[in-house]
Every structure is written in structure tokens, then in C-alpha cells.
Design an enzyme around this catalytic site. Structure first.
Site, PDB file in Angstrom:
ATOM      1  N   GLU A 187      -5.166   0.408  -0.779  1.00  0.00           N
ATOM      2  CA  GLU A 187      -4.974   1.812  -0.386  1.00  0.00           C
ATOM      3  C   GLU A 187      -4.356   2.659  -1.505  1.00  0.00           C
ATOM      4  O   GLU A 187      -3.400   3.398  -1.290  1.00  0.00           O
ATOM      5  CB  GLU A 187      -4.114   1.888   0.884  1.00  0.00           C
ATOM      6  N   GLU A 328      -8.713  -4.206   6.920  1.00  0.00           N
ATOM      7  CA  GLU A 328      -7.731  -3.840   7.935  1.00  0.00           C
ATOM      8  C   GLU A 328      -8.395  -3.005   9.021  1.00  0.00           C
ATOM      9  O   GLU A 328      -9.213  -2.121   8.719  1.00  0.00           O
ATOM     10  CB  GLU A 328      -6.566  -3.037   7.342  1.00  0.00           C
TER      11      GLU A 328
END
Length: 525
Positions: A187, A328
Site C-alpha cells: 500500500e 487483503e
């Protein structure tokens, strides 16, 4: 995963349970060996349903990583056994380095931290699971000590440090086979939600390229293993769309990889709609086809949106030979606001996994270890027990897997009938050892002319070995001379028939196979 959902306070009810998870003997290849190429389709099929060991090795306090820093207990083999026994085939292990990295120019990673990372990896890898490890919190502006920042002024220093750390990590794991996947980062973006900016995106692309080149050049199995790279903030739109993501070149990969195949996969995350999956106000608690209350259901992000998003990844990458990993996804527990919330959480997970499978992607559920209000937890990490069986069942069934029923390590509950005659059995061990642990598979064959109806196999463990988990039989005691009693379903052995049982054991330097096998009192050859 967004930081506000990562640093949730953790509370656990401690309990002690005996658990015997299904384990498989795995032999790690020698450092000079090179893993056999694994195609994209075989990779995704093998990874199956995945699970994140979140808020553990990426946790930190004042810039120093520590696996209990955010309230989770120390990771144990029993926890990983339980995850595997629940049907998961992949474990993603987020890792932060931060203050464990020394000064330049060498940027040496703390040896004890690397060792602990290796131990946790081995908990999963040693049981035949796929394992994904990455560089996690080092790129978060909200984490003290973060440095992998795409809009930092001194990119020369950032890139040099990044290269040195990955060189050390890749070197440590270069002997592991293709079931170990390295992920460049997590991320990474400039911290502003919205369209990507330049030159930040160019720097993220540069990090990915450094990662691929560095890992490949360490040799061994790293020359051909699958490597995982993300785009901007692992956002599907900003990775699959025309926003600046560049798939790294792979100039240094092994020549054993077929020319027409890739060895890079693309990392994305999925938490749409956030008001259902992560927002903690308790307003939106329902999702999907079973939702009954429009006021509790988000106006966007339903099944059609999910399908369209994952189709984007398929069209942009899978069609070109780059498999996709939804590293995720998940939704927090809102049962305090809506008692039926877990039904919708299971629907969300089932739909995500099934849709990903349809479009050639593997998945890993985000579990932060927190059970209860606003938690993502599927397991109690203190007691290594399941807390959300409905969600787990939804995930495993959507991935096309099964959930084995583990056999607890307890004293035998019945006595086998000693029908075997002396010399009428054969027992063969297959031991695989690592660090202070081992797994052993024992194949027992009825070599006599009479069927065996119920059996007890006696054998002697090497000095210093203690059984901690087992499958397909019950084992007692845990040390010394052990008796393994059939599990019922495998109690009948026709003449010439075999059954395989096994266990995991700790050892103090002696990983030798057991000796003195006897079946129902008859010595085995």
C-alpha cells in the site's frame, strides 16, 4: 490495510487447548538447487484460499518492530496448525523492518529479527503451505520510523536502503522453493486518497524494479520464484487503469523459465464498500443478495461492482500471463449493531473469493487478530481456536477447498484388536526437519494374509523429541515410547493395504526417525 483498522486494541481470552493439525513433511531444497518453474495457473490453484497473519511481524512501537507491539500474543506453531487445518493453503506474513535496519551504506538488518522472521515463515512453509512475505509498515507515513516514502526528497538514499534490505532478505530465503513468494511492499502511496501523483508513482515503479532485479541477482531459487508487485496503494483502479503503473522488467530471471511465461504477479487489495467493510460507525452492516434493510446497505460496492473490479485485473494482467493476488480483503465485526452481520460478512468473503477464482486470482483474508467489535479476527491467537467458522467455511468452499477435521492428541479411547501376526506389518518413516522442529509421515502396511480390524502402532522417539501435533491417529504419551491408535476411519487394513499417519515434533538437535515399530504387538519390518 488502512492504518485506522490496523492499530485496533487487542484483547484475548487465554485458553489452553491440545490441537493436532494436519501437517505435511517438506524438505527445503539446498541453496544451490533451483525450483522447478511453476505456471501461473498452477500457482493460483496451489495458493487456494489465503489468510493474513496481520498485526504481528509488521507491528511496531516507536519505530521498532515487535510481534506483540499491537497486542497480539507471540506467534505459535499451534496457531498456524489451526489455520492450515481450517483449510487455508496460503499464509501472508506482513513484515516491517524500520528501526531494525542499521545505518548506511550497508543498512544491515538485525540478525535476531531476520531469524524470527525465518522461524515464523517456517511454521507455515514447513507444513506445505504457500507463504507470502513483504516489506509492510516501512512505507506508511503514519508509522514512526517509516522511510520508504515515495515523495521523500532524497530518493537516492531511499532506493539504496531498499535495495540493501531486500538483498539481505532475499539471500536468507533463496533456498526455499516456489511456495515462498516475496512481495515488494504494501500500500505504498503519498498518503492522499485520490488520483495518483507524479513523481510518486514513478518512484513506486522504481522500487518495484529494484526489488525484482535485486531478488533475481541473489540466485538460487530466487532466480525463478514468483515475485509480487503492487501499484499505487494496491488500488485496483490505479493499478489496472491508465494511471502510470508499469510492470517491472524481469531481465535477470532464470533461463529455466519458459520464454512465454511470466514470473511476476500483481498485488491488489479489496475493501469496497468501506462503509461496510471498515467504517466503525455501525450504520452499514449488511451486504449482498441477502441484505434485507436498504438503510443498512451501502448504495454502492455490491456484487456487480466487485465483479467489475476483479474483471479489470483479469483483463489488464491475467490475460498477459501475470496472475493477480488479492492480498487483503475482509470486513469488520459489527454484530453489536446488527446481530445478523456475520451472515453478510460471510457473503462478502464468499463472493470475493469465488469471483477472484473466476478471474484467475488468488486471495488472502485480512485478519488482524482482534475478535469482537470492529475486529477482523477469524481465530483466537492465544488459544489457537476458531472464532468465525461461518466466514471460514464461506472462504474455503468458495475457493473449492475442503476443511479437514483435525484429530486431537489425546490418550486412546479404545483398544485395538491384536489380529496381526508377527512379521505381518511394515512401517516406513519420512522425516523432514527444520530448526528445532520436524514432521514425520509413517506409512503402515499390512503385509499379512488376514485383515486388521483396529490397530495400535507402537514406536520409540529419539531422545529429545516431543510430539506437539498429529493427524490420522491419536498419540500417547508425547515422548519416549509412543502408541498411535487408529482414528476409526483408517482402522481396517485389508491384506496388502496401507495407511499413512503423521505428527509434528519438537527436538533438541536430534531429528532421527523413530525406531522399534510394532503393530498390535507384532514387530514391523
Amino acid at each position: 490495510m488502512r492504518s485506522q483498522a490496523r492499530r485496533v486494541g487487542l484483547a484475548f481470552v487465554a485458553a489452553s487447548v491440545a490441537f493436532a493439525g494436519a501437517v505435511y513433511g517438506v524438505t527445503r531444497p539446498a541453496a544451490a538447487d533451483e525450483a522447478a518453474p511453476l505456471s501461473a495457473a498452477a500457482l493460483v490453484a496451489g495458493m487456494g484460499a489465503g489468510w493474513n497473519l496481520g498485526n504481528q511481524l509488521e507491528a511496531s512501537n516507536n519505530g521498532i518492530p515487535g510481534e506483540t507491539a499491537w497486542g497480539n500474543p507471540v506467534v505459535t506453531q499451534n496457531l498456524i496448525n489451526r489455520v492450515k487445518a481450517s483449510g487455508f493453503k496460503t499464509i501472508r506474513i506482513p513484515v516491517s523492518y524500520l528501526g531494525k535496519i542499521g545505518p548506511g551504506p550497508d543498512h544491515t538488518v538485525d540478525a535476531a529479527w531476520l531469524t524470527r522472521i525465518g522461524e515464523v515463515v517456517d511454521y507455515a512453509y514447513g507444513q506445505g503451505l504457500y507463504v507470502v512475505i513483504n516489506m509492510h509498515g516501512d512505507g506508511y507515513k503514519t508509522v514512526n520510523g517509516s522511510w520508504l516514502i515515495c515523495d521523500a526528497a532524497d530518493q537516492t538514499t531511499v532506493r539504496a536502503k531498499y535495495q540493501k534490505v531486500w538483498q539481505q532478505v532475499a539471500t536468507k530465503f533463496r533456498a526455499y522453493d516456489e511456495r515462498l513468494i516475496l512481495e515488494s511492499m504494501n500500500e505504498n502511496f503519498d498518503g492522499q486518497y485520490g488520483a495518483p501523483t507524479q513523481p510518486c508513482y514513478s518512484n513506486i515503479n522504481a522500487y518495484n524494479q529494484i526489488f525484482v532485479d535485486t531478488v533475481r541477482r541473489t540466485g538460487g531459487n530466487n532466480a525463478s520464484r514468483w515475485l509480487l508487485v503492487p501499484g499505487w496503494n494496491t488500488n485496483i483502479d490505479y493499478t489496472a487503469g491508465n494511471y502510470g503503473f508499469v510492470v517491472p522488467t524481469d531481465a535477470y530471471r532464470s533461463p529455466t523459465v519458459p520464454a512465454g511465461e511470466q514470473r511476476l504477479m500483481i498485488s491488489v487489495h479489496y475493501y469496497d464498500p468501506w462503509d461496510f467493510t471498515g467504517q466503525e460507525d455501525g450504520v452499514i452492516t449488511q451486504w449482498g443478495p441477502q441484505a434485507t434493510d436498504p438503510a443498512k446497505t451501502s448504495a454502492w460496492g455490491q456484487e456487480d461492482h466487485l465483479d467489475a473490479q476483479l474483471k479489470k485485473t483479469h483483463d489488464a494482467f491475467v490475460t498477459r500471463g501475470y496472475p493477480v493476488f488479492v492480498g487483503e480483503y475482509g470486513s469488520i465485526d459489527k454484530t453489536t449493531y446488527d446481530a445478523a452481520n456475520n451472515t453478510y460478512r460471510a457473503d462478502f468473503a464468499r463472493t470475493l473469493v469465488a469471483t477472484a477464482k473466476k478471474y484467475g486470482a488468488a486471495t488472502a483474508y485480512w485478519d488482524n487478530g482482534w475478535n469482537g467489535q470492529h475486529g477482523f479476527g477469524l481465530f483466537d491467537r492465544s488459544s489457537a481456536t476458531v472464532t468465525q467458522q461461518g466466514i471460514i467455511t464461506a472462504i474455503i468452499s468458495a475457493a473449492g477447498g475442503t476443511q479437514p477435521t483435525p484429530t486431537a492428541t489425546t490418550s486412546p479411547t479404545r483398544t485395538a484388536s491384536p489380529t496381526a501376526a508377527p512379521g505381518a506389518c511394515r512401517a516406513v518413516s519420512a522425516v523432514s526437519a527444520w530448526n528445532t522442529g520436524l514432521t514425520n509421515s509413517i506409512t503402515v502396511t499390512n503385509t499379512g494374509s488376514t485383515a486388521i480390524n483396529g490397530w495400535a502402532l507402537r514406536f520409540t522417539l529419539a531422545t529429545g523429541q516431543t510430539i506437539v501435533a498429529g493427524w490420522s491417529a491419536t498419540y500417547a504419551p508425547a515422548t519416549g515410547t509412543v502408541t498411535a491408535t487408529d482414528a476409526g476411519y483408517n482402522g481396517t487394513l485389508a491384506p496388502g493395504a496401507s495407511t499413512t499417519i503423521g505428527y509434528q515434533a519438537g527436538h533438541t538437535g536430534n531429528a532421527a526417525a523413530p525406531t522399534a515399530f510394532a503393530l498390535n504387538g507384532a514387530t514391523c519390518t
